[in-house]
Design a protein around this motif. Structure first.
Motif, PDB file in Angstrom:
ATOM      1  N   ALA C  65       0.679  -1.361   0.077  1.00 18.45           N
ATOM      2  CA  ALA C  65      -0.066  -0.084   0.010  1.00 18.45           C
ATOM      3  C   ALA C  65       0.862   1.156  -0.015  1.00 18.45           C
ATOM      4  N   ARG C  66       0.380   2.258  -0.617  1.00 17.33           N
ATOM      5  CA  ARG C  66       1.203   3.606  -0.846  1.00 17.33           C
ATOM      6  C   ARG C  66       1.059   4.588   0.438  1.00 17.33           C
ATOM      7  N   TYR C  67      -0.071   4.409   1.139  1.00 19.58           N
ATOM      8  CA  TYR C  67      -0.504   5.159   1.949  1.00 19.58           C
ATOM      9  C   TYR C  67      -0.995   4.343   3.244  1.00 19.58           C
ATOM     10  N   GLY C  68      -1.082   5.036   4.305  1.00 23.88           N
ATOM     11  CA  GLY C  68      -1.846   4.250   5.537  1.00 23.88           C
ATOM     12  C   GLY C  68      -3.173   4.245   5.243  1.00 23.88           C
ATOM     13  N   VAL C  69      -4.020   3.522   5.953  1.00 28.58           N
ATOM     14  CA  VAL C  69      -5.601   3.240   5.655  1.00 28.58           C
ATOM     15  C   VAL C  69      -5.982   4.865   5.895  1.00 28.58           C
ATOM     16  N   ASP C  70      -5.767   5.652   7.077  1.00 27.57           N
ATOM     17  CA  ASP C  70      -6.367   6.842   7.222  1.00 27.57           C
ATOM     18  C   ASP C  70      -5.657   7.956   6.728  1.00 27.57           C
ATOM     19  N   GLU C  71      -4.637   7.670   6.144  1.00 29.97           N
ATOM     20  CA  GLU C  71      -3.530   8.930   5.743  1.00 29.97           C
ATOM     21  C   GLU C  71      -4.235   9.496   4.380  1.00 29.97           C
ATOM     22  N   GLN C  72      -4.154  10.923   4.355  1.00 32.33           N
ATOM     23  CA  GLN C  72      -4.544  11.597   3.287  1.00 32.33           C
ATOM     24  C   GLN C  72      -3.579  11.608   2.249  1.00 32.33           C
ATOM     25  N   VAL C  73      -3.932  11.799   0.920  1.00 36.83           N
ATOM     26  CA  VAL C  73      -2.624  11.620  -0.001  1.00 36.83           C
ATOM     27  C   VAL C  73      -1.939  13.176  -0.096  1.00 36.83           C
ATOM     28  N   CYS C  74      -2.509  14.004   0.469  1.00 39.98           N
ATOM     29  CA  CYS C  74      -1.732  15.118   0.661  1.00 39.98           C
ATOM     30  C   CYS C  74      -2.306  16.201   1.526  1.00 39.98           C
ATOM     31  N   ASP C  75      -1.867  17.075   2.341  1.00 38.16           N
ATOM     32  CA  ASP C  75      -2.542  17.817   3.242  1.00 38.16           C
ATOM     33  C   ASP C  75      -3.387  18.756   2.433  1.00 38.16           C
ATOM     34  N   ASN C  81      -7.593  17.452  -1.850  1.00 36.81           N
ATOM     35  CA  ASN C  81      -7.397  15.977  -1.879  1.00 36.81           C
ATOM     36  C   ASN C  81      -8.845  15.322  -1.921  1.00 36.81           C
ATOM     37  N   GLN C  82      -9.755  15.893  -2.019  1.00 37.37           N
ATOM     38  CA  GLN C  82     -11.017  15.100  -1.952  1.00 37.37           C
ATOM     39  C   GLN C  82     -11.496  14.756  -3.377  1.00 37.37           C
ATOM     40  N   PHE C  83     -12.208  13.680  -3.638  1.00 37.43           N
ATOM     41  CA  PHE C  83     -12.637  13.148  -4.703  1.00 37.43           C
ATOM     42  C   PHE C  83     -11.878  13.516  -5.898  1.00 37.43           C
ATOM     43  N   LEU C  84     -10.664  12.950  -5.861  1.00 35.30           N
ATOM     44  CA  LEU C  84      -9.509  13.111  -6.903  1.00 35.30           C
ATOM     45  C   LEU C  84      -9.855  12.054  -7.902  1.00 35.30           C
ATOM     46  N   PRO C  85      -9.953  12.236  -9.089  1.00 38.36           N
ATOM     47  CA  PRO C  85      -9.823  11.165  -9.922  1.00 38.36           C
ATOM     48  C   PRO C  85      -8.612  10.401  -9.848  1.00 38.36           C
ATOM     49  N   PRO C  86      -8.412   9.373 -10.605  1.00 38.23           N
ATOM     50  CA  PRO C  86      -7.035   8.613 -10.536  1.00 38.23           C
ATOM     51  C   PRO C  86      -5.967   9.300 -11.233  1.00 38.23           C
ATOM     52  N   SER C  87      -4.649   9.519 -10.560  1.00 38.18           N
ATOM     53  CA  SER C  87      -3.734  10.340 -10.781  1.00 38.18           C
ATOM     54  C   SER C  87      -2.511   9.625 -10.440  1.00 38.18           C
ATOM     55  N   GLY C  93      -7.773   7.081  -7.413  1.00 33.67           N
ATOM     56  CA  GLY C  93      -8.322   8.029  -6.672  1.00 33.67           C
ATOM     57  C   GLY C  93      -8.608   8.319  -5.318  1.00 33.67           C
ATOM     58  N   THR C  94      -9.362   9.218  -4.997  1.00 35.31           N
ATOM     59  CA  THR C  94      -9.347   9.657  -3.440  1.00 35.31           C
ATOM     60  C   THR C  94     -10.925   9.767  -3.328  1.00 35.31           C
ATOM     61  N   ASP C  95     -11.071   9.395  -1.930  1.00 38.53           N
ATOM     62  CA  ASP C  95     -12.760   9.351  -1.416  1.00 38.53           C
ATOM     63  C   ASP C  95     -13.335  10.656  -0.898  1.00 38.53           C
ATOM     64  N   SER C  96     -14.083  10.857  -0.199  1.00 34.29           N
ATOM     65  CA  SER C  96     -14.632  12.430   0.221  1.00 34.29           C
ATOM     66  C   SER C  96     -13.605  13.037   1.221  1.00 34.29           C
ATOM     67  N   ILE C  97     -12.736  12.322   2.041  1.00 32.69           N
ATOM     68  CA  ILE C  97     -11.761  12.925   2.861  1.00 32.69           C
ATOM     69  C   ILE C  97     -10.409  12.611   2.484  1.00 32.69           C
ATOM     70  N   GLN C 289     -23.207  10.522  -7.881  1.00 36.39           N
ATOM     71  CA  GLN C 289     -22.423  11.686  -7.998  1.00 36.39           C
ATOM     72  C   GLN C 289     -21.559  11.687  -9.318  1.00 36.39           C
ATOM     73  N   GLY C 290     -21.419  10.369  -9.724  1.00 30.13           N
ATOM     74  CA  GLY C 290     -20.547  10.335 -11.085  1.00 30.13           C
ATOM     75  C   GLY C 290     -19.132  10.180 -10.728  1.00 30.13           C
ATOM     76  N   ASN C 291     -18.948   9.797  -9.363  1.00 33.25           N
ATOM     77  CA  ASN C 291     -17.402   9.598  -8.976  1.00 33.25           C
ATOM     78  C   ASN C 291     -16.999   8.112  -9.354  1.00 33.25           C
ATOM     79  N   TRP C 292     -16.768   7.818 -10.774  1.00 33.11           N
ATOM     80  CA  TRP C 292     -16.862   6.336 -11.150  1.00 33.11           C
ATOM     81  C   TRP C 292     -15.637   5.469 -10.442  1.00 33.11           C
ATOM     82  N   TRP C 293     -14.735   6.227 -10.022  1.00 34.01           N
ATOM     83  CA  TRP C 293     -13.501   5.620  -9.552  1.00 34.01           C
ATOM     84  C   TRP C 293     -13.755   4.788  -8.449  1.00 34.01           C
ATOM     85  N   LEU C 294     -14.832   5.486  -7.528  1.00 32.85           N
ATOM     86  CA  LEU C 294     -15.242   4.679  -6.288  1.00 32.85           C
ATOM     87  C   LEU C 294     -16.160   3.669  -6.533  1.00 32.85           C
TER      88      LEU C 294
END
Ligand SMILES: Nc1ncnc2c1ncn2[C@@H]1O[C@H](COP(=O)(O)OP(=O)(O)OP(=O)(O)O)[C@@H](O)[C@H]1O
Ligand SMILES: [Mg+2]
Lengths: 323, 326, 328
Positions: C65-75, C81-87, C93-97, C289-294
């Motif tokens: 895994a690249r990040y921890g379970v509750d770690e945000q991809v960036c501050d 950092n919310q709802f980022l499509p795959p990058s 991608g990222t979820d709501s938090i 919401q159309g966030n297909w990656w989720l």
């Protein structure tokens, strides 16, 4: 036959009583209906709570459970207007339950008819040349599709056809604000949920039918039929398919018994106001007066279709004696 | 033998299996004339059933049939579906080995007979039904009308075999193949069934092929016999000659394994039949034969050689003494 | 000719069955044969490779895994950092938090596969014991087991699971044993309660069939006791179907976990943990919401698991029970 039906129907009564008693106990222990009532009606007076306990037979202690069950049963058999009312606003239970039952029956009926006819047909086609390309494609795709959980297919179809493409409405039976019957609108709303349910049925029954036909394929009576000089088509319909249908139809009978309570996922995702949504809401609220009639309908439906499955089995296979 | 209604020439059947090609039948000739009953005998697995199922096109797709088989002059091998359909149940009918499983359990007896009648005759259901009851009567089923409305599981084994016969003769076929019609039945019923078949052969002048491994049956009902071994005919003789002066060591083996008067010990043929995935060269029986010499291994197509009035596949038949030890 | 009696066909010497078939008996051990048959099933072979790979990835989660379970991809102060499509910073991608879906998927699958395997083993353990006893003893116990499983198996699955879940949660005295309603332990027990029934019926059927066979009679005749008969003969002989049932209960439990989570009734592993079901719960709002990656990644993972495990079960069935060969 008639005696068998009558005896089974008579047996149905104690079975329903016994199973509903178990469910009654499970619900009382699981949801603690008095507590959920107080939560739903925080300002209810002590007298009101007491009345709720009386009406639903929610007495405590071992004998309290037994007495309570029979007092609930008594009010239940007196008919829907005597049923205890919902904990939310003392609403009647039967009208919304009946409404959701018809909605589910509509969804289930259409999906079953479509699913079974396509499923059996593809199964038969696959079995024509076992091991061939067509068989491989049908069997493998049925296998893979059958592995897809219904909530996955529902969410994905919703995402594609309702959200991204916007071709179909995402949820409900009618758009908000619509009242009265409108066949066109209803059909549009039914397409996605029906597809989700039908896909499951198609995948399952294509494989059952194929396996069942392959089972009878090497039977001596098929060779006899061919030796008569009848057409291959007649051999297929009158002999292979006819005999292969016996276990499949029996299975279908059993499956239909669970369908009223079996579409929860699809109904929830498409916000389709059926039995599943009714149950989820009742379970979420701990609405004892709603849960019990729901359970009775589910139990009776399961038992009735079990009986129907037995009967069709006997009708389709004369070797089976009912007694 | 110009008037033979059934004529097989060099019929070969092989099966493609996971383990290789099984050569079940390796060149069988046969002629049967109208009103004649020819017996086909041989051990289990010698290819008796497969020969006839093969020419009628009733084997699974893994089977390949070559050679020629004609019924009343019509070629069946390589004949299209249409041709085969016209012959099956009309010119050539078959009674199967196991009456318990050969009838479809979910259809009424009457309907199963009606089906074969209507497959070849443009008649109404009720006409066919009348005929079906008649047929059940012919094969000796009491109360045929009531019985025709029953299902196979309500019939005893012997009764089911009678139904199979009724079905087979429904369209008055020229040729009737009876594949071990009595094997699954007890002795008294066996005799009755044989009688029914004989009566049909006589009254309708049907050509009958009686497949069996029971020489007793042959002795009773057949006119001529063909003995098969490992997919080939090893002896062709009249019934009288077969028993009096057998002309193949294998036939001798079969005869001495029969119980006879005053004999307490049966003599089974030692050894087992060859593996049909790799049939041996030359005479297939030589591994079990006390008379075998090196010459028997030479792979010449076994032309049948005359021996008295019989024909034999044994190349040494005229050198050796084949008397059955009694 | 008069001296020939009408004989029974049995009087003619029949060759042994194998010789009649014209097949050579191969001298390969049954295990080797099964092994070979298994790998010849291409679906099972590919699935085994995929599952093996997934298991390694999941077990080595802290590395893969690249990040921890509750770690945000960036501050949030550095970048949105919310709802980022795959990058490149968040492959799935990222979820709501702002959590990385790729990493959460690995951790979620870890929990779900664990639940699946644990409850499958528990089911098989209980089911085999109950089924063997019911089959061997028969009588009242057998009747009751069959009746109870009849009722349960005829019931709509989800309704039954929800009621039983609530019921078990209401029995306070069970909590020390099976844990809290939203714990992983509770889920394992819950699914085992449903899983054992199928196994029990299967084992019972096997036992009844095997009871008739000669070698069991023979074991009995030399004085073997019931327990010995079961342990020494019956279980090794029904290992094939049990193994298949085990495989299929794994995916059964994983699916059940996802389904319950979907309705918010699944395990709540809490801080520092997640499950496949919880990710799929997000998919529900994601779809709207159309966030297909989720939707695509967790659902894809679940379907992949289901297809692979079902194929493995199918392959095992073909390999271990050639009688069920589907008519090639
Ligand atoms: N579908 C098949 N696939 C492969 N081999 C087959 C098949 N059917 C028959 N055979 C083989 O063909 C050979 C001849 O079989 P056949 O049924 O003709 O024997 P038979 O002489 O009729 O014996 P029986 O007296 O037992 O009826 C056997 O070795 C058998 O194994
Ligand atoms: Mg045969």
């Amino acid at each position: 036959m008639l005696r068998f039906i009558i005896r089974r129907l008579l047996w149905l009564v104690p079975t329903v009583v016994f199973v509903t008693f178990l469910v009654y106990v499970a619900i009382r222990i699981g949801w603690n209906p008095v507590a959920t009532y107080k939560r739903a009606n925080p300002r209810a007076s002590e007298a009101k709570v007491q009345q709720y306990i009386e009406v639903n037979g929610l007495y405590e202690g071992f004998w309290g459970y037994i007495r309570g069950y029979f007092s609930w049963l008594w009010s239940f058999v007196q008919g829907p207007d005597q049923w205890p009312r919902s904990i939310k606003g003392r609403a009647e239970v039967w009208p919304p339950l009946r409404y959701s039952m018809f909605n589910t029956l509509r969804l289930a009926g259409i999906s079953t008819i479509i699913g079974i006819s396509i499923g059996l047909l593809t199964g038969i086609i696959a079995s024509l040349r076992p091991g061939g390309i067509v068989d491989g494609v049908i069997n493998t795709s049925a296998f893979v599709v059958g592995s897809i959980q219904p909530f996955v297919s529902a969410v994905v179809l919703q995402l594609i056809f309702a959200v991204q493409l916007g071709w179909l409405p995402p949820a409900g039976v009618y758009p908000p604000g619509q009242d009265g019957f409108d066949l066109w609108l209803m059909t549009q709303h039914l397409i996605l949920p029906v597809t989700v349910v039908a896909i499951q049925i198609i995948a399952g029954y294509a494989r059952y039918m194929r396996a069942s036909i392959l089972d009878v394929r090497s039977s001596d009576y098929l060779r006899t039929a061919r030796a008569k000089g009848i057409s291959e088509f007649r051999v297929l319909t009158r002999h292979s398919v006819r005999n292969a249908l016996v276990p499949v139809v029996t299975l279908l009978g059993l499956d239909l018994g669970t369908i009223l309570g079996g579409l929860i996922i699809t109904e929830a995702i498409f916000e389709y106001p059926g039995m599943g949504v009714f149950f989820l809401r009742a379970a979420g609220n701990g609405d004892f007066p709603q849960l019990m009639p729901y359970m009775v309908i589910i139990i009776v439906s399961v038992l009735m279709f079990n009986l129907i499955a037995d009967l069709t089995y006997a009708v389709l296979d004369p070797r089976i004696r009912l007694d | 033998m110009t008037d033979s209604v059934l004529k097989l020439r060099d019929v070969k059947v092989s099966f493609n299996t996971e383990n290789g090609v099984v050569q079940a039948v390796r060149g069988v000739d046969l002629d049967v004339a109208a009103g004649e009953m020819v017996g086909v005998v041989g051990e289990s697995g010698s290819g008796k059933s497969v020969t006839f199922l093969g020419v009628m096109g009733l084997l699974p797709g893994s089977a390949t049939v070559t050679g020629s088989a004609t019924v009343g002059g019509v070629e069946m091998v390589g004949g299209g579906k249409k041709v085969l359909r016209g012959i099956r149940g009309k010119k050539m009918a078959m009674i199967f080995q196991d009456p318990l499983s050969a009838l479809n359990p979910v259809h009424k007896i009457g309907d199963q007979i009606i089906e074969i009648i209507r497959a070849h005759n443009d008649v109404s259901n009720s006409e066919a039904s009348t005929r079906a009851v008649e047929l059940l009567d012919i094969v000796g089923i009491p109360q045929p009308k009531e019985r025709s409305r029953q299902y196979p599981h309500e019939f005893s084994g012997g009764m089911r075999q009678r139904v199979m016969i009724a079905m087979a003769i429904a369209n008055d076929p020229d040729v009737l193949i009876a594949d071990e019609p009595t094997t699954a039945l007890d002795v008294t019923v066996q005799a009755q069934i044989l009688e029914v078949i004989q009566r049909i052969q006589r009254d309708m002048r049907t050509a009958v092929v009686m497949i069996t491994h029971d020489l007793g049956v042959i002795a009773r009902v057949a006119d001529r016999v063909q003995v098969m071994y490992a997919g080939r005919v090893v002896e062709r003789a009249s019934v009288m000659n077969l028993f009096d002066e057998p002309s193949h060591p294998y036939t001798v083996g079969l005869l001495s394994s029969l119980p006879r008067h005053g004999q307490t010990r049966l003599e089974p043929i030692i050894g087992s039949p060859p593996n049909m995935l790799q049939p041996p060269s030359g005479c297939a029986f030589r591994a079990r034969c006390t008379f075998a010499t090196d010459a028997c291994a030479v792979d010449v197509l076994p032309e049948l050689v005359p021996h008295g009035e019989s024909m034999s596949a044994c190349i040494r038949v005229n050198e050796i003494d084949l008397a059955v030890k009694v | 000719m008069t001296d020939i009696a009408v004989s029974d066909s049995d009087d003619i010497e029949l060759p042994p069955a194998d010789a009649v078939q014209g097949l050579t008996v191969q001298s390969v051990s049954p295990t080797r044969m099964a092994w070979r048959r298994y790998w010849r099933h291409w679906g099972a072979a590919i699935s085994t490779v995929i599952m093996g790979f997934l298991l390694v990835v999941v077990i080595l989660a802290p590395i893969t895994a690249r990040y921890g379970v509750d770690e945000q991809v960036c501050d949030i102060s550095v970048c949105k950092n919310q709802f980022l499509p795959p990058s490149s910073i968040a492959w799935f991608g990222t979820d709501s938090i702002g959590h990385d879906m790729y990493s959460r998927l690995i951790y979620g699958m870890r929990v779900s596969i664990f639940i699946g395997i644990a409850s499958a083993f528990l089911s098989v353990l209980i089911g085999t014991a109950v089924g063997a006893i019911a089959g061997l003893r028969g009588g009242r116990f057998d009747d009751i087991v069959m009746r109870v499983t009849d009722i349960f198996l005829a019931f709509p699955f989800l309704v039954a699971v929800i009621v039983v879940r609530q019921f078990l949660g209401g029995l306070d005295f069970l909590e020390p044993i099976i844990g809290e309603v939203s714990s992983i332990k509770f889920m394992i027990f819950l699914f085992a309660i449903f899983g054992w029934m199928g196994v029990a019926r299967l084992v019972r059927g096997q036992v009844l069939a095997l009871k008739e066979r000669e070698f069991i009679e023979a074991a009995r005749a030399v004085g073997a006791t019931n327990k010995r008969v079961v342990i020494a003969h019956l279980l090794p002989n029904s290992i094939g179907p049990i193994l298949v049932a085990l495989t299929l209960s794994v995916i059964g439990a994983i699916t059940a976990e996802s389904t319950l989570s979907f309705f918010g009734l699944g395990p709540q592993p809490g801080q520092g943990s997640t499950s496949l079901g919880q990710l799929i719960e997000l998919a529900r709002s994601g779809a709207r919401q159309g966030n297909w990656w989720l939707v695509v990644f967790p659902c894809g993972a679940l379907v992949l698991l289901a297809v692979c495990i079902n194929f493995i079960g199918d392959g095992l069935r073909d390999a271990l029970d050639p009688k069920l060969d589907k008519g090639h």
